[in-house]
Design an enzyme around this catalytic site. Structure first.
Site, PDB file in Angstrom:
ATOM      1  CB  CYS A  63      -0.901   0.016   1.230  1.00 47.16           C
ATOM      2  SG  CYS A  63      -2.355  -1.012   1.065  1.00 47.16           S
ATOM      3  CG  HIS A  64       1.470   3.440  -3.465  1.00 42.11           C
ATOM      4  ND1 HIS A  64       0.736   2.420  -4.044  1.00 42.11           N
ATOM      5  CD2 HIS A  64       2.606   3.560  -4.198  1.00 42.11           C
ATOM      6  CE1 HIS A  64       1.405   1.960  -5.087  1.00 42.11           C
ATOM      7  NE2 HIS A  64       2.531   2.622  -5.206  1.00 42.11           N
ATOM      8  CD  GLU A  99      -5.341   3.240   1.891  1.00 40.91           C
ATOM      9  OE1 GLU A  99      -4.125   3.295   1.651  1.00 40.91           O
ATOM     10  OE2 GLU A  99      -6.176   2.842   1.045  1.00 40.91           O
ATOM     11  CG  ASP A 113      -9.979  -6.024  23.243  1.00 41.95           C
ATOM     12  OD1 ASP A 113      -9.527  -7.093  23.684  1.00 41.95           O
ATOM     13  OD2 ASP A 113      -9.740  -4.908  23.749  1.00 41.95           O
TER      14      ASP A 113
END
Length: 298
Positions: A63-64, A99, A113
């Protein structure tokens, strides 16, 4: 990493969703009433999601790194399920779908969690891309049926004292778009340039060479007076694109316009300059044919 230096910046958007499934109404009620022992699940998960979006290239090697200019995180409760929606925007050369998906997954993991102490059966369901826009798929332009004529303007090449590389590059890039083209070579003579333009039987006429500042660089001066109108935005895009890659691009006098319904372009004679101009404006410049036909912008 994939080379994206040839791409242009556009507004990119992507929305991803994730589903967190609880096992009881009591869990949902604890969420809504902010009674989860670990704290405010919605706010904590949102903060984690924002970090997740920003940290995507740190964890996914291909990923850039890119500027994240907007991230929106929303929740929707449907029965025992919480749907997480993450929308990301940027103005850049590549999309933000990964993203958005990474952000959604981090939000879901954070919720998992925080909820597992009160719901041992909580689980993460679907994580998927909902939609994206801003790349090639958002600006599909049909080139079917279009033809082009590539005219190489060079005293040296026309005398057989040099090899044409720029013209061949232009032809190759047109072929990639499905546009059939022919290539001819003429000297830097105004009369020959005018004749080549007026006699061209193609939708697109592309000159390469003669756009510099020497005494024999006469292509722009010859073409501009006979154009029906100039496409100044196209000219600006070519120079801006080139300037970002080579400071000498500011010396180019590239031209774009319309003559008798044909798109006319005058590009630099250097191979790299011609290639960069093509990358800067194609395929988007082809939208002009729809405008000429009277069709509305999408």
């Amino acid at each position: 990493m994939v080379d994206i230096t040839h791409k242009i910046n556009t507004l990119r958007e992507a929305t991803a969703i994730a589903i967190v499934r609880t096992s009881s109404e009591e869990t949902i009620k604890a969420l809504q009433e902010n009674r989860v022992p670990k704290g405010n699940v919605f706010e904590m998960a949102k903060a984690a999601g924002l970090l997740g979006v920003k940290k995507t290239p740190d964890l996914l090697p291909d990923c850039h790194p890119l500027p994240i200019e907007y991230t929106g995180i929303e929740y929707e409760i449907n029965g025992l399920e919480i749907q997480i929606s993450v929308k990301v925007k940027t103005i850049y050369k590549t999309g933000v779908e990964v993203e958005a998906m990474h952000g959604a997954s981090i939000v879901a993991l954070t919720m998992y969690d925080m909820l597992k102490p009160i719901d041992q059966n909580v689980e993460i369901g679907t994580i998927k891309l909902l939609n994206k826009k801003g790349g090639k798929s958002s600006y599909k332009i049909e080139a079917e049926g279009l033809t082009a004529k590539v005219i190489v303007c060079s005293d040296t090449i026309s005398k057989g004292q040099g090899e044409d590389k720029a013209g061949k590059v232009i032809v190759s890039k047109l072929e990639e778009l499905g546009i059939k083209s022919e290539r001819i070579i003429i000297p830097d003579e105004p009369e020959e340039i005018r004749t080549a333009l007026n006699s061209a039987e193609a939708n697109i006429v592309i000159f390469t060479g003669g756009t510099g500042v020497s005494s024999r660089d006469v292509t722009p001066d010859t073409i501009e007076p006979i154009l029906d109108l100039k496409l100044k935005g196209v000219e600006e895009q070519m120079r801006n694109y080139g300037q970002q890659r080579m400071p000498y691009a500011m010396l180019s006098r590239s031209v774009a316009g319309i003559k008798d319904g044909k798109v006319v372009l005058a590009l630099p004679g250097s191979t790299k300059g011609a290639a960069e101009c093509m990358d800067a404006i194609f395929p988007h410049v082809l939208h002009v044919f729809k405008v000429i036909e009277g069709k509305r912008h999408d």
